[in-house]
Design an enzyme around this catalytic site. Structure first.
Site, mmCIF file in Angstrom:
data_model
loop_
_atom_site.group_PDB
_atom_site.id
_atom_site.type_symbol
_atom_site.label_atom_id
_atom_site.label_comp_id
_atom_site.label_asym_id
_atom_site.label_seq_id
_atom_site.Cartn_x
_atom_site.Cartn_y
_atom_site.Cartn_z
ATOM 1 N N ASP A 387 9.415 3.291 -3.024
ATOM 2 C CA ASP A 387 9.046 2.629 -1.836
ATOM 3 C C ASP A 387 8.149 3.563 -1.060
ATOM 4 O O ASP A 387 8.228 4.710 -1.211
ATOM 5 C CB ASP A 387 10.425 2.609 -0.816
ATOM 6 C CG ASP A 387 9.841 1.800 0.468
ATOM 7 O OD1 ASP A 387 9.080 0.825 0.462
ATOM 8 O OD2 ASP A 387 10.222 2.420 1.608
ATOM 9 N N ASP A 586 14.808 4.119 1.227
ATOM 10 C CA ASP A 586 15.328 4.886 2.331
ATOM 11 C C ASP A 586 16.852 4.129 2.546
ATOM 12 O O ASP A 586 17.546 4.551 3.563
ATOM 13 C CB ASP A 586 14.667 5.249 3.505
ATOM 14 C CG ASP A 586 14.055 4.058 4.170
ATOM 15 O OD1 ASP A 586 14.318 2.764 3.552
ATOM 16 O OD2 ASP A 586 13.167 3.986 5.055
ATOM 17 N N ASP A 590 15.510 -1.516 2.310
ATOM 18 C CA ASP A 590 15.195 -1.450 0.657
ATOM 19 C C ASP A 590 16.521 -1.652 0.021
ATOM 20 O O ASP A 590 16.614 -1.774 -1.243
ATOM 21 C CB ASP A 590 14.899 -0.348 0.138
ATOM 22 C CG ASP A 590 13.454 0.133 0.803
ATOM 23 O OD1 ASP A 590 12.530 -0.834 0.920
ATOM 24 O OD2 ASP A 590 13.190 1.333 1.010
HETATM 25 P P1 ADP Z 1 6.450 -1.421 3.653
HETATM 26 O O1 ADP Z 1 6.565 -1.921 2.278
HETATM 27 O O2 ADP Z 1 5.192 -0.197 3.503
HETATM 28 O O3 ADP Z 1 7.713 -0.540 4.210
HETATM 29 P P2 ADP Z 1 6.113 -3.621 5.418
HETATM 30 O O4 ADP Z 1 6.994 -4.508 4.334
HETATM 31 O O5 ADP Z 1 7.127 -3.155 6.549
HETATM 32 O O6 ADP Z 1 5.676 -2.183 4.742
HETATM 33 O O7 ADP Z 1 4.833 -4.208 5.853
HETATM 34 C C1 ADP Z 1 4.002 -4.638 5.253
HETATM 35 C C2 ADP Z 1 2.517 -4.524 5.952
HETATM 36 O O8 ADP Z 1 2.741 -5.791 6.935
HETATM 37 C C3 ADP Z 1 2.276 -3.465 6.913
HETATM 38 O O9 ADP Z 1 1.466 -2.683 5.853
HETATM 39 C C4 ADP Z 1 1.366 -3.914 7.866
HETATM 40 O O10 ADP Z 1 -0.069 -4.330 7.341
HETATM 41 C C5 ADP Z 1 1.962 -5.408 7.870
HETATM 42 N N1 ADP Z 1 3.026 -5.236 9.191
HETATM 43 C C6 ADP Z 1 4.185 -5.333 9.163
HETATM 44 N N2 ADP Z 1 4.992 -5.247 10.177
HETATM 45 C C7 ADP Z 1 3.957 -4.955 11.209
HETATM 46 C C8 ADP Z 1 3.959 -4.746 12.586
HETATM 47 N N3 ADP Z 1 4.829 -4.644 13.413
HETATM 48 N N4 ADP Z 1 2.606 -4.414 13.196
HETATM 49 C C9 ADP Z 1 1.760 -4.420 12.365
HETATM 50 N N5 ADP Z 1 1.670 -4.700 11.087
HETATM 51 C C10 ADP Z 1 2.709 -4.911 10.444
HETATM 52 MG MG MG Z 2 9.729 0.561 4.258
#
Ligand code: ADP
Ligand code: MG
Length: 701
Positions: A387, A586, A590
């Site tokens: 991740d 983490d 996940d």
């Molecule tokens: P990751 O898989 O890297 O943990 P997430 O699934 O949490 O990422 O989020 C994927 C994408 O969605 C982020 O890269 C961002 O572009 C957008 N995103 C998610 N939550 C937010 C938020 N609270 N504010 C702004 N963008 C968000």
């Molecule tokens: Mg994440």
């Protein structure tokens, strides 16, 4: 069916003897096994008594033989009472209690195994010992019926002594390595200095409650898990993480019980006590893992089930052959030798001792292997999926760029973004909120707020509809962002995560944030690749950002734009390509992907070990431990295989030797003991394995 944790026999859950220990139910084939499990010390004592009895018997018999040989007591010995020689009578008196009392547990084990139609090693040993004893008795009392051949009572006793000695040593070593993990608990301090009604009082550790404020002076041990509320110090966490360099702690840091406070005075609020502490959980997990066996054990069991009847057939055939050619006595000698040499005793301990050693070793490094099944899967491991946010990167992004559009000023872009993110707990939200606060903005509450996982957030503020998030979010709301693409791509190529701000359906700006990779990432990935593993990155972030990070870290496979709930499908897809997949995350958001992967690896669990779904739990937040966990699992699996080899080689090579009449049954029994000891020693060498990693180069990033 369930496995008896003591003798390893498969038992019917309905018929088995059940014991509930903690919140787990264990199934036993007999009262003896149940008692062994509950009171291991007691059982070990009984074992010791049996061994002593058998050894005393062997010595007595050897002494008698020597005396007879030198003719000292030859005269008396040749006397007969009711037609039985005094010597034979003496042998009978010495051997009988040894066979039936010292050998009682083995004979009982054989009986029980025959009754359950699950043939085990006890059957072979009992067959050998009892055959020797019965024949010896017949020889002594009815010399006319049993033709020729002396000394079978002696052989029976010697065999039993060897077997018991081997079992005792084996059990002792096993016990000792299992106990070493329990000893960890003793390292927890027994007394805590706690603030009660403003006074410092010393309390026994059991009386400390969650929420208590503990005071820990330099040089003292932390009584239980907690968070620092006052003070600054470095803490030696070696006992939990295996890391010898002390870790800095200040307000808000998590501190683990039993670690040592080095330099400063700390006030710590207790968050976990008793069974919930990290240390207790580690001990419990390791014990559970040690009790579990790898699927390879099932293979070993199947082999035994086929092996034993085969041995009986060989024994029978060679007996008949030798009976016809050389007479009963020699044929019997061969029969005993075959039965005894064939006994694959060491097979039963090949897997458990290796797992015991591997799991124990891992715990020393803060790498918890949660069961034999993962150890086996690690051998076939093909792909390791990481991740991105919070796993490969620190998960603490900070705002790097604010690009305004239309007639919005940069200041307003950040402020609108902060208003929208105020209600979100996403790491990106925290980055934006703190950037706005730092610029002196007092963030007002939005009128309504909604987080859209994997997309972003939306809110209304002063009748304005504010959207902040990725391209997917804009698409969903039919907002064209063509004019922003150049800027977006430029920022993304730098590895930054971009968020688009839209106000009332029109793009107003871009906020970019950057998360730094963990220091340990580059080295960990290099190591994994050197182990011939495919490394991939899995993220909800966009392709370009993910690629930029992947390039920095040397990762070739990128799976971007994956929504949180799609991560499971990505893992499934890799598995459907026939790959064995490990997923590193983490552990909190996940969890489903970790559970789907063949090996889930939860990283940086600190004090929250219990809630992790991983097959491997890494206590430290060090990515190199992923490689260590895989390497350790592989080493353990190698040990299991070499153990199986050692357990079998004696038998396979020696059975023909015995069948042609070239093997003394006593030597056969000795070889059996040696084979067990080889396996136990072989496993123990895993404890000495070293895992060296180059020191992390700090200037790397
Ligand atoms: P990751 O898989 O890297 O943990 P997430 O699934 O949490 O990422 O989020 C994927 C994408 O969605 C982020 O890269 C961002 O572009 C957008 N995103 C998610 N939550 C937010 C938020 N609270 N504010 C702004 N963008 C968000
Ligand atoms: Mg994440």
């Amino acid at each position: 069916m369930a496995r008896d944790p003591v003798c390893g026999m498969m038992v019917d859950k309905q018929k088995a003897i059940k014991r509930k220990i903690g919140d787990r139910t264990y199934y036993f084939c007999s009262e003896i096994c149940a008692r062994t499990y509950e009171q291991p010390e007691q059982e070990l004592k009984v074992m010791k008594r049996r061994v002593t009895l058998a050894l005393v018997g062997v010595i007595t018999i050897a002494a008698l033989r020597v005396l007879v040989m030198f003719g000292l007591v030859a005269l008396i010995m040749t006397f007969t009472i009711i037609g039985v020689s005094v010597y034979s009578l003496a042998m009978f008196i010495v051997s009988t209690p040894i066979v039936w009392i010292a050998g009682g547990s083995i004979i009982a084990g054989a009986y029980k195994s025959l009754k359950n139609r699950a043939i085990n090693m006890d059957v072979l040993i009992s067959a050998g010992v009892l055959a020797g004893w019965i024949y010896g008795v017949a020889n002594a009392f009815f010399p006319k019926v049993a033709v020729g051949g002396e000394g079978y009572l002696e052989i029976a006793v010697a065999i039993l002594a060897f077997v018991l000695l081997g079992k005792y040593i084996e059990e002792n070593i096993r016990r000792r390595s299992a106990a070493s993990i329990r000893k960890l608990l003793e390292l927890q301090p027994t007394i805590a200095r706690v603030l009660r009604d403003g006074n410092e009082v010393e309390l026994p550790i059991d009386e400390v409650q969650v929420g208590d404020i503990m005071i820990i002076k330099p040089g003292e041990k932390v009584p239980t898990d907690g968070v620092v509320i006052e003070g600054y110090s470095s803490v030696d966490e070696k006992i939990i993480t295996g890391e010898s360099i002390p870790v800095e702690k200040n307000i808000g840091s998590e501190v683990i019980g039993a670690t040592i406070n080095k330099t400063g005075l700390l006030k710590i609020k207790a968050t976990k006590v008793g069974e919930d502490t990290a240390l207790s959980q580690i001990v419990r997990l390791v014990e559970e893992a040690q009790a579990s066996s790898a699927p390879v054990q099932k293979f070993a069991d199947r082999v035994v089930a086929k092996f034993v009847p085969a041995v009986f057939s060989i024994a029978a055939v060679s007996f008949i052959y030798w009976y016809l050619t050389r007479g009963f006595s020699f044929a019997f000698f061969v029969l005993l030798a075959v039965l005894l040499i064939a006994c694959p005793c060491a097979l039963g301990i090949a897997t458990p001792t290796a797992i015991l050693a591997g799991v124990g070793k891992g715990a020393e490094y803060g790498v918890l292997l949660r069961g034999g099944e993962y150890v086996e899967k690690a051998r076939k491991l093909k792909t390791v999926v990481f991740d991105k946010t919070g796993t490969l990167t620190k998960g603490e992004p900070s705002v790097t760029d604010v690009v305004p559009y239309d007639n919005y000023k940069g200041k307003y872009v950040l402020e609108f973004a902060a208003i929208a993110e105020k209600g979100s707990e996403h790491p990106l939200a925290e980055a934006i909120v703190s950037a706005a606060q730092q610029s002196g903005f007092n963030i007002p509450d939005a009128e309504s707020f909604e987080a859209i996982p994997g997309h972003g957030v939306q809110c209304t503020y002063k009748k304005k509809k504010i959207l902040l998030g990725n391209r997917k979010l804009m698409q969903r709301n039919r907002i064209s962002i063509k004019q922003l693409e150049n800027d977006l791509q430029r920022l993304e190529k730098q590895g930054k995560t971009t968020m688009i701000l839209a106000v009332n359906g029109k793009p107003a700006g871009i906020v970019a944030a950057m998360d730094t990779p963990k220091e340990s990432a580059v080295e960990a990935i290099k190591k994994l690749k050197s182990m011939k593993l495919e490394v991939a990155i899995l993220t909800g972030d966009n392709e370009r950002t993910a690629n930029a990070i992947a390039k920095q870290l040397g990762i070739e496979h990128v799976m971007a734009n994956v929504l949180p709930w799609e991560k499971v499908d990505v893992i499934k897809k890799l598995q459907s390509e026939g790959k064995t997949v490990a997923m590193v995350g983490d552990g909190i958001n996940d969890a489903p992907a970790l559970a789907q992967a063949d090996i889930g690896i939860a990283i940086g669990s600190g004090t929250d070990i219990a809630k992790e779904t991983g097959g491997i739990v890494l206590i430290k937040d060090d990515l190199r431990d992923v490689a260590l966990g895989v390497e350790l699992s592989r080493k353990t699996m190698k040990k299991i295989n070499s153990n199986l080899f050692w357990a079998f080689i004696y038998n396979t090579v020696m059975v023909p030797v015995a069948a042609v009449g070239l093997l003394n049954p006593i030597i056969a029994a000795g070889a059996m003991a040696i084979s067990s000891l080889t396996v136990v020693t072989n496993s123990a060498t895993l404890k000495m394995a070293q895992f060296n990693f180059e020191k992390v180069k700090k200037e790397m990033m």
